[in-house]
Motif scaffolding. Structure first.
Motif, PDB file in Angstrom:
ATOM      1  N   ASP A 195       0.846  -1.193   0.000  1.00 29.17           N
ATOM      2  CA  ASP A 195       0.000   0.000   0.000  1.00 29.17           C
ATOM      3  C   ASP A 195       0.878   1.238   0.000  1.00 29.17           C
ATOM      4  OD1 ASP A 195      -2.439  -1.236  -0.012  1.00 29.17           O
ATOM      5  OD2 ASP A 195      -2.839  -0.973   2.133  1.00 29.17           O
TER       6      ASP A 195
ATOM      7  N   PRO B  69      -9.474   3.619  -0.447  1.00 31.50           N
ATOM      8  CA  PRO B  69      -8.666   4.561  -1.229  1.00 31.50           C
ATOM      9  C   PRO B  69      -9.482   5.126  -2.387  1.00 31.50           C
ATOM     10  CG  PRO B  69      -7.422   2.562  -0.770  1.00 31.50           C
ATOM     11  CD  PRO B  69      -8.828   2.299  -0.328  1.00 31.50           C
TER      12      PRO B  69
ATOM     13  N   CYS C 138     -14.038  -3.693  -6.034  1.00 31.48           N
ATOM     14  CA  CYS C 138     -13.890  -2.240  -6.078  1.00 31.48           C
ATOM     15  C   CYS C 138     -15.256  -1.615  -6.334  1.00 31.48           C
ATOM     16  CB  CYS C 138     -12.935  -1.803  -7.186  1.00 31.48           C
ATOM     17  SG  CYS C 138     -11.189  -2.140  -6.850  1.00 31.48           S
TER      18      CYS C 138
ATOM     19  N   TYR D 235      -9.660   6.640  -5.898  1.00 28.26           N
ATOM     20  CA  TYR D 235      -8.974   6.823  -7.173  1.00 28.26           C
ATOM     21  C   TYR D 235      -9.917   7.555  -8.122  1.00 28.26           C
ATOM     22  CZ  TYR D 235      -5.523   3.448  -5.498  1.00 28.26           C
ATOM     23  OH  TYR D 235      -4.545   2.811  -4.775  1.00 28.26           O
TER      24      TYR D 235
ATOM     25  N   GLU E 105     -11.167  -3.100  -2.009  1.00 29.81           N
ATOM     26  CA  GLU E 105      -9.813  -2.549  -1.965  1.00 29.81           C
ATOM     27  C   GLU E 105      -9.721  -1.142  -2.553  1.00 29.81           C
ATOM     28  OE1 GLU E 105      -7.050  -3.793  -0.667  1.00 29.81           O
ATOM     29  OE2 GLU E 105      -7.881  -5.725  -0.037  1.00 29.81           O
ATOM     30  N   CYS E 106     -10.738  -0.696  -3.296  1.00 33.81           N
ATOM     31  CA  CYS E 106     -10.618   0.625  -3.907  1.00 33.81           C
ATOM     32  C   CYS E 106     -11.989   1.168  -4.273  1.00 33.81           C
ATOM     33  CB  CYS E 106      -9.724   0.590  -5.148  1.00 33.81           C
ATOM     34  SG  CYS E 106     -10.371  -0.345  -6.552  1.00 33.81           S
TER      35      CYS E 106
END
Length: 665
Positions: A106, A223, A160, A225, A194-195
């Motif tokens: 990460d 996270p 995701c 993005y 995870e995203c």
């Protein structure tokens, strides 16, 4: 702290960032920045180390080991770190030095969960004044730029959250995204997530709203993005070189890559603004050469193409390549429009040949799962491709039809998009190099995957009458066109489409299923009562034909909700003048006026995910239940039901006081 209107835009951005508290729900446990030391003014190379941040503070210390095999780039050239984690790259003006976060590691984030894997280099800052501030001066190049990582271990299967255009133009519209899409995401099981990916048009032209938006979505705890879109750039930039500078200052790079599990995610900025002679071509791209117009075009710049080649050169061919970009590579809805697709797609397809890949985009506010082998008229002329070599997914929009529509159950616009999809987002699940895409309608149960209705002769007559009026209203000034501000019909005049008569069957009636996430390989079946399971037929085959449009191909589930909008008529005597009717986009007024239709181009009179079944002629009179099941190739399936009636004739629709007026009663 109070922020007044007297603040300039740049000051407002800074003040907003100060007053917004950190995330109250999520805990980003690795918050740090990038380590940069010394100065190397005039240096022709930049160097540093990618290191295992054992202290988790972002600073490179002598006892922290380097990480080998990590891709590092200046936005053009791509190198891989040596055994000790070191790298060296050539320098140039206005570059971003960044790493590709490797699988099993990460990078740190900021307090909003925005990954920190980059450092911009533009010593004097943006060379022109931009209303949202541009990129601040970065000063001389550091002697070293060191990138911290922490080891997390391998991840094979994960998910995701992805979504297309959130696109709020105002603080009110940020509230709509919060109360519909964000609330729904927080109800998801995100234990393997995870995203979170925003596929561009994160904002609606006002970048001062971005800090509040990032703070809100930090509550998801993933996270963040973000992909740069055509409503995220600096409209007052004079060159494409600096049109993303304010975005880069507030969020981060406008293109980048990262790895999770067996997937390599590549985020492109394929919005060129302002476009120029290099972008000239069919499908509206002639506007790029018109000195009287300042417009954008869909194209990946030469520098990014060089960078993309470097990323792929250093990526094993068995890894899944996940392309993230705002303007679709190709789309169904804009298949004949060049500016809204990607000029150099044929080159990108060639670069990805032989690799497992998928493309995710936004821009059109439609949900389109365009599968391998599918193609539509216009693609070859506009971007030089026919059958797709891998799936291309246009990801819908939390803003739906740009927030157009009446309010739904949660007090947010019931804003069905052009293909008939409600506002929502995707849950994309990855397992090795395989993936599946699930759509979530905001505020709806996760298994609500379709809208069922009937396309009757009465619906088609109603639609044609109202669409003719709407197109005339849109094309010309009402007074000049000689039309009334009152539409000829409203949804109140639409005959009950779930009550069928022999005349409806004789005039052709279809049971329709708008399977929002359906595609070329989706099978859809209908069963009426205990009768046989009958295959439904997709209205578009995806075999090179043009977009089929009009009353016959319209979605009778979403269209009535689009073509009578009561918000036009909202009016008050003591309210804010700007609260009359409603506003969209950059303050465009819609009302106060008689309730009427959305603009004609916004109506779902075409769709790539509409299935139909012509109703049989031998249905007995009475009440019936039709069950519709959609089946994906991997076995996922969804079922919905619709109750309808067969009657000898259509009954009187209103209160009937005939018997009350009869003196004998």
């Amino acid at each position: 702290m109070t922020v007044t209107i007297a603040l300039g835009r740049a000051a407002l951005l800074a003040a907003t960032a100060m007053i917004l508290p950190g995330n109250a729900l999520a805990d980003f446990d690795y918050v740090a920045g990038i380590s940069a030391t010394g100065t190397a003014e005039g240096a022709e190379t930049v160097s540093g180390t990618v290191f295992h941040d054992l202290s988790r503070d972002g600073g490179f210390q002598a006892d922290e080991p380097g990480v080998a095999g990590v891709m590092v780039s200046n936005g053009r050239d791509v190198v891989v770190t040596d055994a000790d984690g070191t790298y060296e790259l050539p320098t140039y003006e206005n570059m971003t030095v960044m790493i590709v976060e490797p699988a099993a590691y990460d990078v740190p984030t900021d307090r909003n969960g925005v990954p920190q894997f980059f450092r911009h280099h533009l010593p004097e800052g943006t060379p022109e004044d931009l209303r949202y501030g541009g990129l601040e001066p970065t000063g001389p190049l550091p002697e070293t730029i060191d990138f911290p990582l922490v080891r997390t271990g391998p991840t094979d299967a994960f998910s995701c959250v992805m979504m297309g255009d959130t696109q709020p133009y105002s603080n009110t519209e940020i509230g709509y995204v919060r109360d519909a899409t964000l609330d729904s995401i927080l109800a998801e099981d995100l234990s393997d997530a995870e995203c979170m990916v925003m596929l561009g048009d994160v904002m609606g032209d006002d970048l001062s709203l971005l800090p509040r938006f990032m703070s809100l979505f930090s509550s998801v705890g993933l996270p963040q993005y973000y992909v740069h879109g055509n409503h995220d750039f600096d409209f007052d930039a004079s060159t494409d070189e600096h049109s993303a500078d304010s975005w880069r200052q507030i969020y981060g790079p406008n293109y980048y890559a990262f790895e999770i599990g067996e997937a390599t995610f590549i985020a492109l900025d394929n919005v060129v603004y302002p476009c120029g002679p290099q972008d000239d071509g069919p499908g509206g791209r002639d506007a790029c050469t018109d000195p009287e117009q300042t417009v954008y075009n869909g194209r990946v710049t030469d520098r990014q193409m060089e960078w993309l080649a470097g990323i792929l050169e250093n990526t094993p061919e068995d890894r899944l390549i996940v392309m993230l970009h705002h303007i679709p590579f190709v789309s169904f809805i804009d298949s004949n429009t060049g500016r809204h697709q990607t000029d150099n797609l044929a080159d990108i397809h060639e670069m990805l040949a032989g690799r497992p890949a998928v493309s995710f985009s936004g821009h059109t506010h439609t949900l389109e799962y365009l599968d391998a082998g599918e193609w539509y008229q216009g693609w070859e002329e506009q971007v030089g491709v026919t059958r797709l070599p891998f799936p291309h997914v246009v990801g819908g929009a939390p803003s739906g039809n740009w927030f157009f529509g009446d309010m739904g159950f949660d007090g947010t616009p019931l804003s069905f998009a052009r293909g008939g999809t409600p506002p929502g987002y995707m849950m994309v699940r990855f397992d090795g190099a395989e993936f599946t895409v699930d759509f979530r309608a905001a505020g709806m149960p996760s298994d609500r995957q379709m809208g069922l209705a009937f396309n009757t002769p009465g619906f088609r007559d109603w639609f044609t009458t109202l669409m003719d009026w709407t197109e005339t209203r849109d094309d010309e000034d009402e007074e000049a066109a000689g039309i009334s501000g009152t539409p000829p019909v409203t949804v109140n005049d639409l005959p009950d489409t779930r009550l069928l008569t022999p005349a409806d069957i004789d005039g052709t009636t279809w049971l329709t299923a708008n399977v929002w996430n359906g595609g070329r390989t989706t099978e859809v079946f209908a069963q009426i009562g205990d009768g046989p399971r009958m295959p439904m037929r997709r209205s578009q085959s995806g075999e090179g034909e043009d977009v089929l449009t009009g009353a016959e191909y319209a979605d009778p589930f979403s269209v009535p909700r689009q073509m009578t909008v009561g918000r036009y008529g909202w009016e008050s005597t003591q309210g804010d003048p700007r609260a009359q009717g409603f506003e969209l986009w950059q303050g465009s007024d819609f009302g106060p006026a008689k309730p009427q239709s959305a603009e004609a181009w916004m109506v779902a009179d075409q769709s790539p995910h509409l299935w139909r079944l012509e109703m049989p002629a031998d249905l007995p009179s009475g009440t019936h239940v039709a069950r519709v099941t959609a089946v994906q190739p991997d076995g996922r399936e969804w079922t919905d039901y619709i109750v309808f009636e067969m009657r000898p004739e259509r009954p009187f629709p209103y209160w009937d006081d005939t018997l009350w007026q009869d003196a004998a009663n």
